[in-house]
Design an enzyme around this catalytic site. Structure first.
Site, PDB file in Angstrom:
ATOM      1  CE1 TYR A  25      -3.526   2.677   0.573  1.00  0.00           C
ATOM      2  CE2 TYR A  25      -2.318   3.234   2.569  1.00  0.00           C
ATOM      3  CZ  TYR A  25      -3.305   3.518   1.645  1.00  0.00           C
ATOM      4  OH  TYR A  25      -4.051   4.668   1.778  1.00  0.00           O
ATOM      5  CD  GLU A  47      -8.110   7.137   4.873  1.00  0.00           C
ATOM      6  OE1 GLU A  47      -8.015   7.036   6.104  1.00  0.00           O
ATOM      7  OE2 GLU A  47      -7.190   6.825   4.098  1.00  0.00           O
ATOM      8  CD1 TRP A  55      -3.900   1.389   5.710  1.00  0.00           C
ATOM      9  CD2 TRP A  55      -5.968   2.183   5.855  1.00  0.00           C
ATOM     10  NE1 TRP A  55      -4.352   1.652   4.434  1.00  0.00           N
ATOM     11  CE2 TRP A  55      -5.621   2.137   4.497  1.00  0.00           C
ATOM     12  CE3 TRP A  55      -7.241   2.647   6.209  1.00  0.00           C
ATOM     13  CZ2 TRP A  55      -6.468   2.533   3.482  1.00  0.00           C
ATOM     14  CZ3 TRP A  55      -8.097   3.049   5.185  1.00  0.00           C
ATOM     15  CH2 TRP A  55      -7.718   2.987   3.846  1.00  0.00           C
TER      16      TRP A  55
END
Length: 187
Positions: A25, A47, A55
């Site tokens: 990522y 988000e 995350w």
């Protein structure tokens, strides 16, 4: 600098060395300028879903989110009703949080009501200049721009998007480049 070097010998922001998922990522997406309504809506949703979670949880469920939310096409998600909410609440491939699911639907509807493209609205908050952080400790959680973005989005009917979430969105989509000095992406 040594904390920036991953097991693979690549110098990256320290968080990017935590797992292979993070490294991918970090190396391929985070901080890369992103445009397009569906793409930005996806990031806005992810988000929001990340709020209060790691995350990595969102990254590992990303394909499930894409399937559940019709590839993040706002026009399709805006049509979701009560049965869709209940279906999503039973879907283990996503984060099953009713408030976040309802926010994704409400935000899709808010996009439909915009007078300008989502891309133009969000990118209007990108700072004219940005100083590269030396270390991750120098990376802010909130900026004046993220506060302004959150306020404007709220005014336009968006929900579940505060200044911290907006700054994370700005980082993820390249509106700001917070790759630290020494990271190969900062070159």
């Amino acid at each position: 600098m040594s904390e920036l070097i991953g097991a693979d010998g690549v110098a990256r922001c320290s968080w990017g060395n935590a797992t292979p998922d993070y490294a991918d990522y970090h190396d391929q997406e985070w901080g890369t300028p992103l445009h397009g309504q569906d793409e930005l809506y996806e990031r806005l949703c992810l988000e929001s879903f990340q709020s209060g979670l790691s995350w990595i949880t969102i990254l590992r469920k990303r394909e499930g989110f894409r399937k559940a939310f019709k590839q993040f096409e706002p026009a399709k998600v805006a049509k979701f009703g009560d049965a869709d909410v209940e279906r999503l609440m039973q879907d283990a491939s996503i984060v099953r949080n009713r408030a976040k699911i309802l926010a994704a639907i409400k935000n899709a509807r808010a996009i439909a009501d915009l007078a300008e493209p989502l891309d133009d609205l969000l990118w209007s908050f990108a700072p004219a200049s940005h100083r590269r952080p030396e270390t991750m400790a120098d990376v802010p959680a909130i900026t004046d721009e993220s506060k302004a973005m959150a306020k404007e989005l709220k005014k336009r009917g968006f929900v579940f998007l505060g200044p911290t979430t907006c700054y994370a969105l700005m980082q993820a989509t390249g509106m700001v480049d917070d790759h630290v000095r020494g990271c190969f992406r900062a070159a």
